[in-house]
Design a protein around this motif. Structure first.
Motif, PDB file in Angstrom:
ATOM      1  N   TYR A   9      45.226  88.031 -58.378  1.00  0.00           N
ATOM      2  CA  TYR A   9      45.869  88.458 -59.629  1.00  0.00           C
ATOM      3  C   TYR A   9      47.381  88.228 -59.598  1.00  0.00           C
ATOM      4  CZ  TYR A   9      41.505  90.972 -60.462  1.00  0.00           C
ATOM      5  OH  TYR A   9      40.186  91.295 -60.647  1.00  0.00           O
ATOM      6  N   CYS A  10      48.046  88.799 -58.588  1.00  0.00           N
ATOM      7  CA  CYS A  10      49.516  88.753 -58.572  1.00  0.00           C
ATOM      8  C   CYS A  10      50.068  87.723 -57.585  1.00  0.00           C
ATOM      9  CB  CYS A  10      50.081  90.140 -58.256  1.00  0.00           C
ATOM     10  SG  CYS A  10      49.761  90.734 -56.564  1.00  0.00           S
ATOM     11  N   PRO A  36      41.376  95.422 -58.877  1.00  0.00           N
ATOM     12  CA  PRO A  36      40.260  95.399 -57.928  1.00  0.00           C
ATOM     13  C   PRO A  36      39.919  93.973 -57.483  1.00  0.00           C
ATOM     14  CG  PRO A  36      39.430  95.683 -60.145  1.00  0.00           C
ATOM     15  CD  PRO A  36      40.928  95.718 -60.242  1.00  0.00           C
ATOM     16  N   ILE A  37      39.722  93.813 -56.186  1.00  0.00           N
ATOM     17  CA  ILE A  37      39.398  92.526 -55.589  1.00  0.00           C
ATOM     18  C   ILE A  37      38.059  92.656 -54.877  1.00  0.00           C
ATOM     19  CG2 ILE A  37      40.141  90.747 -53.957  1.00  0.00           C
ATOM     20  CD1 ILE A  37      42.978  91.971 -54.201  1.00  0.00           C
ATOM     21  N   GLU A  38      37.167  91.692 -55.124  1.00  0.00           N
ATOM     22  CA  GLU A  38      35.900  91.663 -54.400  1.00  0.00           C
ATOM     23  C   GLU A  38      36.123  90.914 -53.085  1.00  0.00           C
ATOM     24  OE1 GLU A  38      31.405  90.734 -55.573  1.00  0.00           O
ATOM     25  OE2 GLU A  38      32.703  88.957 -55.596  1.00  0.00           O
ATOM     26  N   ILE A  39      35.884  91.607 -51.980  1.00  0.00           N
ATOM     27  CA  ILE A  39      36.071  91.042 -50.646  1.00  0.00           C
ATOM     28  C   ILE A  39      34.697  90.751 -50.053  1.00  0.00           C
ATOM     29  CG2 ILE A  39      36.985  91.455 -48.324  1.00  0.00           C
ATOM     30  CD1 ILE A  39      39.194  91.371 -50.430  1.00  0.00           C
ATOM     31  N   ILE A  56      37.754  90.430 -60.057  1.00  0.00           N
ATOM     32  CA  ILE A  56      36.577  91.006 -60.715  1.00  0.00           C
ATOM     33  C   ILE A  56      36.810  90.900 -62.226  1.00  0.00           C
ATOM     34  CG2 ILE A  56      35.288  93.130 -61.133  1.00  0.00           C
ATOM     35  CD1 ILE A  56      35.877  93.879 -58.272  1.00  0.00           C
ATOM     36  N   ASP A  57      35.849  90.313 -62.928  1.00  0.00           N
ATOM     37  CA  ASP A  57      35.970  90.195 -64.367  1.00  0.00           C
ATOM     38  C   ASP A  57      35.947  91.583 -64.984  1.00  0.00           C
ATOM     39  OD1 ASP A  57      35.996  87.429 -64.170  1.00  0.00           O
ATOM     40  OD2 ASP A  57      33.813  87.307 -64.288  1.00  0.00           O
TER      41      ASP A  57
END
Length: 58
Positions: A9-10, A36-39, A56-57
């Motif tokens: 995202y950033c 939120p990030i899916e790892i 994450i959409d």
């Protein structure tokens, strides 16, 4: 094991501690932008075979 990756995202460089031999998928918030990030991780012994950090959409 400390692992560095780029937030999807950033685009900041983020570090996290990974546990050896734990193949899993989980959600973790970026420590900079809080999105939120899916790892996803996959290991063979103590060798990291796969690391993905995906948005994450929402």
């Amino acid at each position: 094991m400390e692992h560095f990756f780029t937030c999807p995202y950033c685009w900041e460089n983020i570090s996290m501690v990974l546990e050896f031999s734990v193949n899993e998928t989980y959600i973790q918030d970026c420590e900079v932008c809080c999105n939120p990030i899916e790892i996803k991780t996959a290991w063979e012994g103590e060798e990291l075979l796969l690391f993905e950090a995906n948005p994450i959409d929402q």
